[in-house]
Design an enzyme around this catalytic site. Structure first.
Site, mmCIF file in Angstrom:
data_model
loop_
_atom_site.group_PDB
_atom_site.id
_atom_site.type_symbol
_atom_site.label_atom_id
_atom_site.label_comp_id
_atom_site.label_asym_id
_atom_site.label_seq_id
_atom_site.Cartn_x
_atom_site.Cartn_y
_atom_site.Cartn_z
ATOM 1 N N HIS A 1 0.535 -1.695 -0.013
ATOM 2 C CA HIS A 1 -0.101 0.047 -0.360
ATOM 3 C C HIS A 1 0.391 1.345 0.050
ATOM 4 O O HIS A 1 0.432 2.392 -0.227
ATOM 5 C CB HIS A 1 -1.001 0.341 0.686
ATOM 6 N N CYS B 1 -31.217 0.154 -8.164
ATOM 7 C CA CYS B 1 -32.798 -0.137 -7.603
ATOM 8 C C CYS B 1 -34.371 0.372 -7.792
ATOM 9 O O CYS B 1 -34.978 -0.352 -7.608
ATOM 10 C CB CYS B 1 -32.463 0.665 -5.791
#
Length: 177
Positions: free
Chosen positions: A71, A155
């Site tokens: 990272h 949705c």
């Protein structure tokens, strides 16, 4: 060749990351991809790996070699950091300093490069005061927000929350690199 560090979180629009990567590669960008675990339920990491021509990073505890701190090393080689799509969850984590997966941990290590975030979620989630507060906090940390568009959402609701057009995201990247 500039390097774009792309975070992909678990919005239904995660599948659009494939198009984003493909178009960036055609414009001669190197793209390093970090995915949240849940985003891999929407689009397989292998798809983004094939398109980016780079290993997809999924686990902060998985280091390719003992000398790497993945990272941190990813941030050091990046010219720009973007999360597209950015869910309410990842926005909240980063805004509040929570680093519990590869994407949030990497986001907190980013410094000295342009920061972009492209939210994508249900309209009511996007409008929620907590999400707006978290976005404002990210802006205060130096992030530029690529506003979601108003559209029919997965949705079935209609409103602001759909991932910005890929062309708009690419324009924002090009303006900052």
């Amino acid at each position: 060749m500039p390097t774009v560090l792309l975070g992909v979180s678990a919005s239904i629009s995660a599948y659009k990351a494939a198009d984003l990567i493909s178009q960036l590669k055609k414009k001669n960008y190197n793209v390093e991809v970090i995915m949240t675990k849940n985003s891999t339920a929407i689009i397989p990491a292998l798809t983004l790996q094939v398109l980016s021509k780079n290993q997809v990073h999924l686990d902060v505890m998985e280091e390719a070699t003992p000398t790497d701190i993945n990272h941190i090393d990813l941030v050091k080689q990046a010219d720009l950091f973007i999360i597209a799509p950015a869910t309410a969850n990842i926005i909240g984590k980063i805004a509040n300093g929570i680093a519990d997966d590869m994407l949030s941990t990497t986001a907190l290590a980013v410094h000295d490069i342009p920061l972009l975030i492209a939210p994508a979620m249900n309209t009511y989630m996007y409008q929620h005061p907590a999400v707006q507060t978290n976005l404002n906090r990210l802006i205060s940390y130096g992030y530029q927000v690529i506003e979601p568009k108003e559209s029919l959402l997965a949705c079935g609701d209609y409103g602001k929350g759909a991932l910005a057009d890929i062309s708009d995201i690419i324009t924002a990247i090009q303006e900052l690199i």
